[in-house]
Design a protein around this motif. Structure first.
Motif, PDB file in Angstrom:
ATOM      1  N   LEU A 531     -13.812   9.601 -21.028  1.00  0.00           N
ATOM      2  CA  LEU A 531     -14.221  10.938 -21.452  1.00  0.00           C
ATOM      3  C   LEU A 531     -14.621  10.955 -22.921  1.00  0.00           C
ATOM      4  CD1 LEU A 531     -11.524  13.079 -19.605  1.00  0.00           C
ATOM      5  CD2 LEU A 531     -13.993  13.144 -19.198  1.00  0.00           C
ATOM      6  N   ALA A 532     -13.816  10.289 -23.765  1.00  0.00           N
ATOM      7  CA  ALA A 532     -14.123  10.257 -25.199  1.00  0.00           C
ATOM      8  C   ALA A 532     -15.456   9.565 -25.458  1.00  0.00           C
ATOM      9  CB  ALA A 532     -12.996   9.555 -25.949  1.00  0.00           C
ATOM     10  N   TYR A 533     -15.698   8.476 -24.733  1.00  0.00           N
ATOM     11  CA  TYR A 533     -16.960   7.756 -24.924  1.00  0.00           C
ATOM     12  C   TYR A 533     -18.142   8.597 -24.457  1.00  0.00           C
ATOM     13  CZ  TYR A 533     -20.471   4.080 -24.652  1.00  0.00           C
ATOM     14  OH  TYR A 533     -21.611   3.347 -24.819  1.00  0.00           O
ATOM     15  N   ALA A 534     -17.992   9.261 -23.318  1.00  0.00           N
ATOM     16  CA  ALA A 534     -19.069  10.100 -22.794  1.00  0.00           C
ATOM     17  C   ALA A 534     -19.386  11.251 -23.750  1.00  0.00           C
ATOM     18  CB  ALA A 534     -18.683  10.634 -21.417  1.00  0.00           C
ATOM     19  N   LYS A 535     -18.360  11.832 -24.365  1.00  0.00           N
ATOM     20  CA  LYS A 535     -18.600  12.904 -25.344  1.00  0.00           C
ATOM     21  C   LYS A 535     -19.392  12.379 -26.535  1.00  0.00           C
ATOM     22  CE  LYS A 535     -14.405  15.608 -24.379  1.00  0.00           C
ATOM     23  NZ  LYS A 535     -13.109  16.062 -24.951  1.00  0.00           N
ATOM     24  N   LEU A 536     -19.091  11.140 -26.932  1.00  0.00           N
ATOM     25  CA  LEU A 536     -19.778  10.552 -28.083  1.00  0.00           C
ATOM     26  C   LEU A 536     -21.271  10.413 -27.832  1.00  0.00           C
ATOM     27  CD1 LEU A 536     -19.256   9.263 -30.889  1.00  0.00           C
ATOM     28  CD2 LEU A 536     -19.048   7.064 -29.730  1.00  0.00           C
ATOM     29  N   MET A 537     -21.673  10.270 -26.575  1.00  0.00           N
ATOM     30  CA  MET A 537     -23.080  10.110 -26.240  1.00  0.00           C
ATOM     31  C   MET A 537     -23.870  11.413 -26.384  1.00  0.00           C
ATOM     32  SD  MET A 537     -23.494   6.912 -25.530  1.00  0.00           S
ATOM     33  CE  MET A 537     -22.347   6.686 -26.888  1.00  0.00           C
ATOM     34  N   ARG A 538     -23.133  12.547 -26.456  1.00  0.00           N
ATOM     35  CA  ARG A 538     -23.773  13.854 -26.702  1.00  0.00           C
ATOM     36  C   ARG A 538     -24.891  14.149 -25.698  1.00  0.00           C
ATOM     37  NH1 ARG A 538     -24.118  14.093 -33.360  1.00  0.00           N
ATOM     38  NH2 ARG A 538     -21.897  13.709 -33.714  1.00  0.00           N
ATOM     39  N   SER A 539     -24.545  14.080 -24.445  1.00  0.00           N
ATOM     40  CA  SER A 539     -25.512  14.408 -23.405  1.00  0.00           C
ATOM     41  C   SER A 539     -25.665  15.923 -23.293  1.00  0.00           C
ATOM     42  CB  SER A 539     -25.061  13.814 -22.072  1.00  0.00           C
ATOM     43  OG  SER A 539     -23.734  14.225 -21.777  1.00  0.00           O
ATOM     44  N   ASP A 540     -26.695  16.350 -22.550  1.00  0.00           N
ATOM     45  CA  ASP A 540     -26.956  17.787 -22.404  1.00  0.00           C
ATOM     46  C   ASP A 540     -25.905  18.471 -21.541  1.00  0.00           C
ATOM     47  OD1 ASP A 540     -29.778  18.116 -23.676  1.00  0.00           O
ATOM     48  OD2 ASP A 540     -29.929  16.323 -22.422  1.00  0.00           O
ATOM     49  N   HIS A 541     -25.372  17.767 -20.581  1.00  0.00           N
ATOM     50  CA  HIS A 541     -24.356  18.347 -19.707  1.00  0.00           C
ATOM     51  C   HIS A 541     -23.356  17.260 -19.359  1.00  0.00           C
ATOM     52  CE1 HIS A 541     -22.603  21.113 -16.797  1.00  0.00           C
ATOM     53  NE2 HIS A 541     -22.595  20.111 -15.917  1.00  0.00           N
ATOM     54  N   THR A 638     -22.604   3.163 -16.391  1.00  0.00           N
ATOM     55  CA  THR A 638     -21.937   2.536 -17.531  1.00  0.00           C
ATOM     56  C   THR A 638     -20.470   2.319 -17.196  1.00  0.00           C
ATOM     57  OG1 THR A 638     -23.399   3.659 -19.093  1.00  0.00           O
ATOM     58  CG2 THR A 638     -21.348   2.760 -19.976  1.00  0.00           C
ATOM     59  N   SER A 639     -19.983   1.091 -17.376  1.00  0.00           N
ATOM     60  CA  SER A 639     -18.565   0.794 -17.200  1.00  0.00           C
ATOM     61  C   SER A 639     -17.857   0.917 -18.540  1.00  0.00           C
ATOM     62  CB  SER A 639     -18.375  -0.618 -16.641  1.00  0.00           C
ATOM     63  OG  SER A 639     -18.869  -0.699 -15.328  1.00  0.00           O
ATOM     64  N   VAL A 640     -16.731   1.614 -18.546  1.00  0.00           N
ATOM     65  CA  VAL A 640     -15.925   1.772 -19.762  1.00  0.00           C
ATOM     66  C   VAL A 640     -14.658   0.953 -19.567  1.00  0.00           C
ATOM     67  CG1 VAL A 640     -14.817   3.378 -21.332  1.00  0.00           C
ATOM     68  CG2 VAL A 640     -16.860   4.088 -20.070  1.00  0.00           C
ATOM     69  N   PRO A 641     -14.543  -0.212 -20.197  1.00  0.00           N
ATOM     70  CA  PRO A 641     -13.408  -1.099 -19.920  1.00  0.00           C
ATOM     71  C   PRO A 641     -12.113  -0.653 -20.599  1.00  0.00           C
ATOM     72  CG  PRO A 641     -14.835  -2.065 -21.578  1.00  0.00           C
ATOM     73  CD  PRO A 641     -15.506  -0.799 -21.142  1.00  0.00           C
ATOM     74  N   TYR A 642     -11.014  -0.899 -19.895  1.00  0.00           N
ATOM     75  CA  TYR A 642      -9.681  -0.693 -20.470  1.00  0.00           C
ATOM     76  C   TYR A 642      -8.876  -1.957 -20.213  1.00  0.00           C
ATOM     77  CZ  TYR A 642      -5.251   1.335 -21.821  1.00  0.00           C
ATOM     78  OH  TYR A 642      -4.065   1.583 -22.477  1.00  0.00           O
ATOM     79  N   GLN A 643      -8.438  -2.616 -21.288  1.00  0.00           N
ATOM     80  CA  GLN A 643      -7.775  -3.914 -21.177  1.00  0.00           C
ATOM     81  C   GLN A 643      -6.298  -3.747 -20.852  1.00  0.00           C
ATOM     82  OE1 GLN A 643      -9.739  -3.027 -23.760  1.00  0.00           O
ATOM     83  NE2 GLN A 643     -11.539  -4.274 -23.268  1.00  0.00           N
TER      84      GLN A 643
END
Length: 693
Positions: A531-541, A638-643
């Motif tokens: 969620l944090a990464y997606a917010k950083l991308m600043r998409s329209d929706h 997009t894959s958001v990895p968590y180690q």
């Protein structure tokens, strides 16, 4: 898991080499000779026998034609060698016959040459291995009883040696090749000394036999046809000559000069050995037959199926040195070994040609990639597979396989020499310097004579061998030609489809809006990171999406979402049939139908694990989901990895391997210079469509 596969790979083919070490793999002439000329040098072990077998169809009286056939083969060999010395000087880039034909005669002629050479390289491996097995089988009965298995094993061993790299395999092959050449020359000199000086009578093991034939006393056209067929069989001694012109880049500097010198050395050695063995075979009264069990008679009675017809070179060695003597054993062993290693000519020529064809988009691009040992590994493996298949189909029978042989090489010889004539004509039209013009005119005359002679031999080969099996080689050439044409059309079509416009505009590529979706199973650290990464991308929706499979878990997710006050809307898709992939696909397609110019960006939280079994337990639905999404236009994944903690184990293993280069790292480049990878192929694992629990 990676370490388990790396260790045996390093044991078999050695440690990986950096790309900047390519210069260290270049070959001096003493190594290049056995690497590129092992095929024509070793062919003297079976080419004389093929000549005598064909002549035996007309009875022993036809054997007296064998010296004249040898003279014709020698003239042809010198013509081809002289012609190819012009080739390597004019075209040192390594394209060989393919480059000459393409440049001067057009792409179709070049593709014809390439098809012919690819077929001939496969035949070279099959014939050389089959002949080597038969030579070895005369001393080891097990090999005769399991010759197909032994042939396939030898192909595998040769493949492994060539995967270790050209220079390293060349060093391994140099010793037996030079022992073989030395042994043959000692046999010729000692045989001549015994016959001319000492006056000894040398008798081959088959000297006391007679040859039965129903075609005794052939004359006219039938005799001419038989002699032409014997000549075409003797032309097997020329196979592999073109490999040096394809391998010029593998020579040390000055490349063209060293390649031309190696060609001359190869031609001189090959014709001397070929003629010497033919003369000694006549002197020692060697008998050969196409069907020895029936056609060879002892005291008027057929020798039967228990008789083993040894190759001409073995019979001559027994007559000159004495059967079982030291020199006989050494030469026999070297002959069998060098016949196996003769396939190395093809192992170097096929991958190099395949790389050039791949660069020109006629073959898959993977063939242009060098492996860990800086060899064209994919081409080597492809050649080995094709040759092994041919050996199995033909039962590792060299007599049957050799009928398929040399058609391809004479197609390439002829078109290459015609191309060289046009090359010199083009340069003569603009060259004003008289000394250079004289050199060009002389070179053109050599290539013109070569084109005429090799073209004549090609006609002879087709006429005399077509019904005996050469049609298979012709069909193979046609298949290669059509396949490469289709591959080129595909690459051209794709290139045209994805080509950037002449005047690129950001507006033509930029979507109207970006609709981002984060897949969620439950609220945990991987979800919050995505969620944090997606917010950083600043998409329209931006919205979160979960699949409702279990009502209790869905309610728990909603409550947790509201309690944490996450300011991203959460959408739940009901799935009464407990499917995860289909509801997501249908939802995304619906968004695309509503706004075709919008882009849908999907973020998938993904576990990064350290144990092999954890890959089975996590992230499995990602491949299915991504595979479906890839066919949907306007969708980005997009894959958001968590180690996880276990991923530290993988990191430690990587550090322990840092001292030696991992597989494929030569192609990827140093770790410090690689781009940081961001996307992967993760997908929801838990029942609510997230990464799992």
């Amino acid at each position: 898991m990676s370490k388990l596969t790396d260790v045996p790979k390093r044991i078999l083919i050695g440690r990986a080499l950096r790309s900047d070490k390519l210069g260290e793999t270049l070959l001096p002439k003493r190594i290049a000779l056995p690497v590129f000329a092992s095929d024509p040098l070793s062919s003297v072990a079976y080419a004389p026998g093929e000549v005598l077998i064909v002549l035996s169809l007309a009875g022993v009286s036809a054997y007296h034609f064998s010296p004249w056939i040898a003279v014709a083969v020698v003239v042809l060999m010198f013509t081809v060698v002289a012609s190819y010395r012009q080739n390597v000087r004019a075209y040192p880039s390594g394209g060989g016959d393919y480059e000459v034909a393409t440049t001067n005669l057009g792409p179709k002629a070049g593709l014809t040459v390439a098809s012919a050479l690819l077929v001939d390289y496969v035949m070279t491996v099959a014939v050389s291995i089959a002949s080597g097995v038969e030579n070895l089988g005369s001393a080891v009965p097990f090999v005769v009883q399991h010759k197909v298995l032994c042939a396939v094993v030898m192909i595998v061993l040769l493949t492994l040696m060539n995967l270790r790299g050209m220079k390293e395999s060349g060093k391994l092959f140099a010793i037996p090749t030079y022992i073989f050449v030395t042994g043959v020359f000692i046999m010729i000199i000692w045989g001549a000394y015994r016959g001319l000086v000492l006056g000894d009578t040398m008798r081959a093991p088959t000297a006391g036999l007679t040859v039965h034939t129903e075609q005794t006393g052939l004359a006219g056209f039938a005799l001419i046809f038989l002699l032409l067929r014997a000549f075409s069989s003797g032309c097997a001694a020329l196979t592999g000559v073109e490999a040096i012109s394809n391998g010029v880049p593998a020579f040390r500097k000055p490349k063209s000069k060293n390649a031309a010198t190696t060609l001359a050395m190869m031609g001189l050695l090959a014709v001397t050995m070929f003629c010497g063995i033919i003369v000694l075979a006549m002197t020692t009264d060697v008998k050969m037959a196409e069907n020895p069990a029936v056609d060879l008679l002892r005291h008027g009675v057929a020798v039967g199926s228990g008789f083993t017809q040894d190759p001409v070179i073995s019979q001559v060695a027994a007559a000159v040195f004495g059967e079982g003597t030291f020199f006989f054993v050494v030469l026999s062993a070297a002959t069998a070994l060098v016949l196996f290693l003769a396939a190395n000519t093809a192992y170097n020529g096929f991958p190099l040609l395949g790389s050039i064809l791949a660069q020109d988009r006629y073959l898959p691009r993977q063939l242009h990639t060098r492996g860990d040992r800086l060899a064209f590994s994919n081409g080597i493996v492809l050649l080995a597979g094709a040759a092994a298949l041919l050996v199995v189909i033909y039962g590792s029978d060299s007599t049957r396989l050799i009928q398929l042989y040399i058609v391809g090489v004479f197609v390439s010889f002829t078109l290459s020499q015609i191309g060289m004539v046009r090359h010199w004509n083009r340069h003569l039209a603009t060259e004003q310097d008289q000394s250079k013009r004289r050199h060009m005119i002389r070179s053109r005359a050599i290539n013109a004579f070569g084109a005429f002679f090799t073209g004549l031999v090609l006609v002879v080969v087709l006429l005399t061998k077509f019904t005996h099996g050469a049609w298979v080689a012709v069909m193979g050439m046609a298949i290669f030609f059509l396949t490469m044409t289709a591959i080129r059309k595909h690459y051209d079509r794709v290139s045209e489809e994805i080509a950037a416009p002449d005047e690129p505009s950001d507006d033509s590529l930029r979507p109207s809006r970006v609709h981002s979706i984060v897949l969620v199973s439950k609220v945990h650290k991987p979800t919050l990171r995505a969620l944090a990464y997606a917010k950083l991308m600043r998409s329209d929706h931006l919205e979160a999406l979960s699949i409702g499979v279990d009502p209790a878990e869905t309610k728990a997710l909603k409550d947790d979402w509201e309690q944490r006050g996450i300011n991203v809307p959460l959408k739940i898709l009901d799935s009464p049939y407990r499917e995860i992939t289909r509801p997501i696909i249908e939802y995304v397609k619906g968004l695309r139908r509503e706004s075709p110019r919008d882009v849908v960006s999907i973020y998938i939280p993904e576990y990064v694990v350290g144990h092999w079994y954890e890959h089975i337990l996590h992230n499995q639905s990602a491949l299915r989901l991504k595979g479906r999404l890839l066919f949907t236009p306007g969708v980005m994944v997009t894959s958001v990895p968590y180690q996880l903690e276990s991923s530290e184990l993988a990191k430690q293993r990587a550090k322990r391997r840092a001292d030696w280069i991992a597989p494929g790292s030569v192609r990827r480049g140093p770790v410090s210079q690689r781009p940081k990878e961001h996307s992967g192929t993760a997908a929801p694992k838990g029942r609510n469509g997230g990464t799992g629990d």
